[in-house]
Design a protein around this motif. Structure first.
Motif, PDB file in Angstrom:
ATOM      1  N   LEU A 139       0.824  -1.209   0.000  1.00  0.00           N
ATOM      2  CA  LEU A 139       0.000   0.000   0.000  1.00  0.00           C
ATOM      3  C   LEU A 139       0.857   1.257   0.000  1.00  0.00           C
ATOM      4  O   LEU A 139       0.513   2.249  -0.636  1.00  0.00           O
ATOM      5  N   LEU A 140       1.985   1.231   0.714  1.00  0.00           N
ATOM      6  CA  LEU A 140       2.853   2.403   0.806  1.00  0.00           C
ATOM      7  C   LEU A 140       3.994   2.342  -0.195  1.00  0.00           C
ATOM      8  O   LEU A 140       5.056   2.908   0.030  1.00  0.00           O
ATOM      9  N   VAL A 434     -10.363   3.174  -1.983  1.00  0.00           N
ATOM     10  CA  VAL A 434     -10.864   2.068  -2.805  1.00  0.00           C
ATOM     11  C   VAL A 434      -9.907   0.877  -2.726  1.00  0.00           C
ATOM     12  O   VAL A 434     -10.329  -0.280  -2.614  1.00  0.00           O
ATOM     13  N   ARG A 435      -8.600   1.157  -2.767  1.00  0.00           N
ATOM     14  CA  ARG A 435      -7.620   0.067  -2.726  1.00  0.00           C
ATOM     15  C   ARG A 435      -7.634  -0.634  -1.369  1.00  0.00           C
ATOM     16  O   ARG A 435      -7.508  -1.858  -1.286  1.00  0.00           O
ATOM     17  N   VAL A 441     -11.288  -6.958   1.281  1.00  0.00           N
ATOM     18  CA  VAL A 441     -12.280  -7.953   0.871  1.00  0.00           C
ATOM     19  C   VAL A 441     -11.605  -9.153   0.203  1.00  0.00           C
ATOM     20  O   VAL A 441     -11.878 -10.319   0.541  1.00  0.00           O
ATOM     21  N   THR A 442     -10.724  -8.892  -0.757  1.00  0.00           N
ATOM     22  CA  THR A 442     -10.071 -10.009  -1.461  1.00  0.00           C
ATOM     23  C   THR A 442      -9.172 -10.814  -0.526  1.00  0.00           C
ATOM     24  O   THR A 442      -9.092 -12.041  -0.625  1.00  0.00           O
ATOM     25  N   GLY A 443      -8.478 -10.130   0.400  1.00  0.00           N
ATOM     26  CA  GLY A 443      -7.618 -10.860   1.333  1.00  0.00           C
ATOM     27  C   GLY A 443      -8.405 -11.773   2.246  1.00  0.00           C
ATOM     28  O   GLY A 443      -8.028 -12.941   2.455  1.00  0.00           O
ATOM     29  N   LEU A 444      -9.499 -11.275   2.811  1.00  0.00           N
ATOM     30  CA  LEU A 444     -10.328 -12.123   3.670  1.00  0.00           C
ATOM     31  C   LEU A 444     -10.962 -13.260   2.879  1.00  0.00           C
ATOM     32  O   LEU A 444     -11.083 -14.382   3.379  1.00  0.00           O
TER      33      LEU A 444
END
Length: 826
Positions: A139-140, A434-435, A441-444
């Motif tokens: 993310l960073l 948004v990211r 969601v996709t990770g879980l």
């Protein structure tokens, strides 16, 4: 943003992004067996063991062809080192055994390659093709990279700048930079520079261009510092980091250097910012354009921003290289888990050296809360940010159209850039939000694959989160409102946005609430978009600690101080040589008196700064507050500083049928020497009479007080004058008794207004200025003496509301019934 580092943790396992490994047909053995000899993938570089590492067992570093740097264990590195395309599995096993000091079999090598090295994209596949790997996308991390110079060109154009790291040049530049910062910020200032820049839009464009070029020159500093240490810089380019465009330089090869070399590489960009600031100061010296000084300030701001260690700016890399922990963000989870008491013995908590673990733990405990708070505030403030960006863009568009119609092309460019500057952070925040949601969601979803109960709970939590966002972003009339100039935006306001405080119904300083306001008939009422400045008087709850109202001399002082309900601070307590009468009445149908009389002697040339004060405040119905302060200051001998003050104030606050009366009367006289025995005896007798008058002042009508005190001043002046005349000196007397041209100063208080919704009115404190008479000629044969000084308060300051009861014989000092109104105090 300047560097590209990062990789998996030291105990390298399969990365988050795996690749498909070609499998041999059944019966043909492993993908690495047979005629195929293991070989490195194209572009893989072995950087060696990290020097100055903060790990107990220093990791080995490997760089992939896509620029990703990975940390490997010593055994994995030995296996990869031997996979040169000329050794089979047995030869690689022998090399690993010799290097590690333990027995490694060919089967062990096959397992390590298939489970570790191939998925990480470090070896060619069994058919000799290159692996397809997906680079980590944190993310960073820096996104949307665009390469400006390839490694060869970077090395060529940055080589000449390595000489700037000569120690003598470094010391000279730093000294000049510090001197420039002090002079610009503390001596010269930025007022003229700002005015000149904004008066000429072309100068603003020039400053912006120089600032952008200096950001690119910042990257030259990293590359040149890397070359100075013996490493080879890589590509240079630009991308998007967090919300803003950023330049970058690939200095991964600096991992070959020791700790000092890596830190010099990290500081190289800041050093080049200092060079730019010094060069701009020299240009200002030659041209005299003050607007150039703003470039110096932009360099300072860039350097301060780069030193923030919470995200991957230079400060982050300095901390990482100083501790020898290349990727601090990879240590967040192990560090937080290692804090738990039942995991203190976990081996993962002990991979770092003790001092490095302490530094990293402190960094984690600061960084995680700050980033979480920033993300929460980013999400909650998104509607306001969108509204503010939209309003600002519309305003800039109007100004752009005006500049275009006027033919001001420089103004057009400035407005266009302003619109871009407004749009970039707004779009950046949208992208990050948004990211974050997509990654969550996709990770879980992936982690709960095949686990129905866990997936149900995880998706339920996601649904609750989305419902909360819908509540926070739902348009309710004030959600999508532009930020206004009068809003403070403090941390307290941000906290209340997350955890709103229940409205208690009362306004308080610095808070928001509702109240009833009266607005003139026919006047345009303020709106949220077009506010108007106004003053709201908010009662203060309770008395300040240690504060107490002034009281009269004598036994009539009230037992306890009334609560302070007025919308201004309580007058400060008087100084040692001061005199203060403070009458405060908050009891309906009562009268409060405060009387303070004082005789002050000033000797030995000490400064005369005596203050005489009288304050009368009322917040009640059918009541009165009377304050009388009387002070006599006798200055014996020569005094270089004589600045007495005589102050009075009377105020009614939410008062109906009430009277506030404040009289401050002060007399200041200078004497050549001490009074003789007869004069002292007369003065003591007179002062005893004055003190007795003060103790019974509540029995005197208000209309007589000033005249009586004036008479006392005349008597004191006569006593002093008689003593001075005997000594052959002249004395200046009060205007009343001596007939001088001085006129007493009067400051009347504004009357309060009758009615059920009375408007509070306050009085302006009145000050009686001192008047100095010219020296009078001495008589024949007498020496000339200094003139006396005489200060007298004027008419009493008062505030009257409606018919005012005159305090007479029925009025005591404390709270007593008020007689029927008989007169008006004026």
């Amino acid at each position: 943003m300047t560097q590209t580092h990062g990789g998996p943790p030291p105990e390298a396992g399969p990365p988050s992004s795996r690749v498909s490994v070609a499998q041999d047909p059944p019966g043909q053995g492993s993908t690495t067996a047979g005629a195929h000899l293991p070989a490195l993938a194209d572009g893989v570089q072995l950087l060696g063991t990290a020097e100055g590492s903060g790990y107990r067992e220093p990791p080995a570093l490997v760089r992939r062809g896509d620029g990703q740097t990975l940390q490997l264990t010593r055994l994995l590195y030995l296996v990869l080192e031997a996979a040169d395309g000329s050794r089979d599995l047995d030869g690689i096993a022998r090399h690993a055994s010799e290097g590690s000091g333990r027995l490694v079999s060919a089967e062990n090598v096959r397992t390590l390659m298939d489970s570790q090295l191939l998925p990480m994209g470090l070896l060619r596949l069994a058919d000799g093709t290159q692996p397809e790997v997906k680079k980590s996308n944190p993310l960073l991390g820096l996104r949307f990279r665009y390469i400006v110079t390839d490694p060869e060109r970077t090395r060529r154009i940055t080589a000449p700048f390595a000489v700037l790291f000569n120690p003598l040049i470094v010391v000279a530049v730093i000294a000049a930079f510090l001197a420039a910062c002090w002079w610009v910020l503390m001596v010269k200032g930025l007022g003229s520079a700002t005015h000149e820049a904004f008066a000429q839009p072309a100068l603003l464009l020039l400053i912006l261009a120089v600032t952008i070029l200096s950001a690119g020159f910042h990257e030259f500093g990293h590359a040149a510092a890397s070359r100075k240490g013996g490493a080879t810089p890589g590509a240079m380019g630009a991308g998007l980091y967090l919300l803003w465009p950023a330049f970058f330089t690939d200095v991964t090869d600096s991992y070959r250097l020791g700790r000092a070399g890596r830190i010099r590489t990290d500081l190289g960009g800041l050093y080049f910012n200092a060079i730019v600031a010094v060069a701009i100061m020299a240009l200002w010296w030659a041209t005299g354009f003050d607007a150039l000084l703003l470039v110096v300030v932009t360099q300072i701001l860039q350097m301060v921003r780069q030193l923030i260690p919470l995200v991957k700016y230079d400060g982050y890399h300095i901390l990482a290289d100083a501790t020898g922990v290349p990727d601090l963000f990879q240590r967040i989870k192990p560090t937080l888990l290692g804090i738990l008491p039942w995991r203190w013995g976990n081996p993962e908590s002990k991979v770092l050296k003790p001092w490095a673990r302490a530094v990293v733990t402190a960094w984690v405990l600061v960084t995680v809360p700050v980033l979480l708070f920033s993300m929460v505030m980013m999400v909650l403030s998104l509607p306001r940010l969108l509204a503010t960006g939209w309003a600002s863009t519309a305003k800039q568009q109007e100004q752009l159209a005006a500049s275009l119609s006027a033919g001001d092309f420089a103004g057009v460019a400035v407005r266009a850039l302003a619109m871009v500057v407004v749009a970039v952070p707004v779009l950046g925040v949208l992208y990050i939000v948004v990211r974050l949601l997509r990654q969550l969601v996709t990770g879980l979803w992936q982690k709960t694959r095949g686990k129905l109960v866990q997936r149900t709970i995880a998706m339920g939590a996601v649904a609750v989160l989305l419902a909360g966002l819908a509540w926070a972003w739902w348009p309710d009339g004030g959600t999508y409102r532009p930020v206004q100039a009068y809003e403070r935006g403090t941390l307290g306001d941000a906290t209340r946005a997350i955890l709103p405080v229940r409205d208690s119904g009362a306004l308080r300083q610095g808070g928001a609430g509702r109240t009833v306001a009266l607005w003139p008939a026919g006047a345009a009422k303020p709106t949220r978009d077009n506010p108007q400045l106004s003053m709201v008087l908010v009662p203060v709850g309770g008395s300040p600690a240690g504060a107490s109202p002034g009281t009269a001399s004598g036994p009539s002082s009230p037992a306890s101080a009334p609560s302070w309900v007025f919308p201004f601070d309580r007058p400060a307590a008087p100084a040692a040589d001061g005199n203060q009468a403070l009458a405060v009445n908050t009891t309906d149908g009562s009268v409060a008196y405060s009387v303070a009389f004082a005789l002050v002697w000033a000797e030995d040339g000490e400064p005369v700064t005596s203050t005489n004060e009288a304050y009368a405040f009322a917040n009640c119905t059918g009541c009165a507050a009377v304050a009388v302060g009387f002070q006599v200051v006798l200055v014996v001998g020569q005094a270089d500083v004589i600045v007495p003050q005589n102050l009075s104030a009377a105020a009614n606050y939410n008062c109906l049928d009430c009277l506030t009366y404040a009289l401050a009367s002060q007399l200041v006289l200078t004497l050549d020497g001490p009074l003789d025995a007869a004069a002292k005896q007369q003065l003591e007798a007179l002062w005893a009479q004055i003190a007795d008058y003060g103790r019974h002042l509540q029995d005197v009508p208000l209309s007589e007080i000033q005249a009586t005190l004036s008479g006392y001043k005349e008597q004191i002046t006569s006593i002093v004058k008689g003593n001075s005349v005997a000594g052959g000196t002249s004395v200046a007397t009060s205007p009343a008794s001596a007939g001088t041209s001085g006129v007493p100063s009067t400051v009347p208080a504004a009357p309060a207004v009758d009615g059920p919704a009375a408007v509070p009115a306050t009085a302006v404190p009145g000050t009686a200025p001192a008047e100095t008479a010219a020296p009078a000629p001495a008589g024949t044969g007498a020496a000339t003496a200094p003139a006396g000084q005489y200060v007298e308060g004027g008419q009493p300051t008062s505030a009257v509301n409606g018919a005012t009861p005159a305090p007479t014989n029925d009025a005591g000092y404390g709270a007593t019934p008020v007689p029927a109104p008989t007169s008006s105090a004026g």
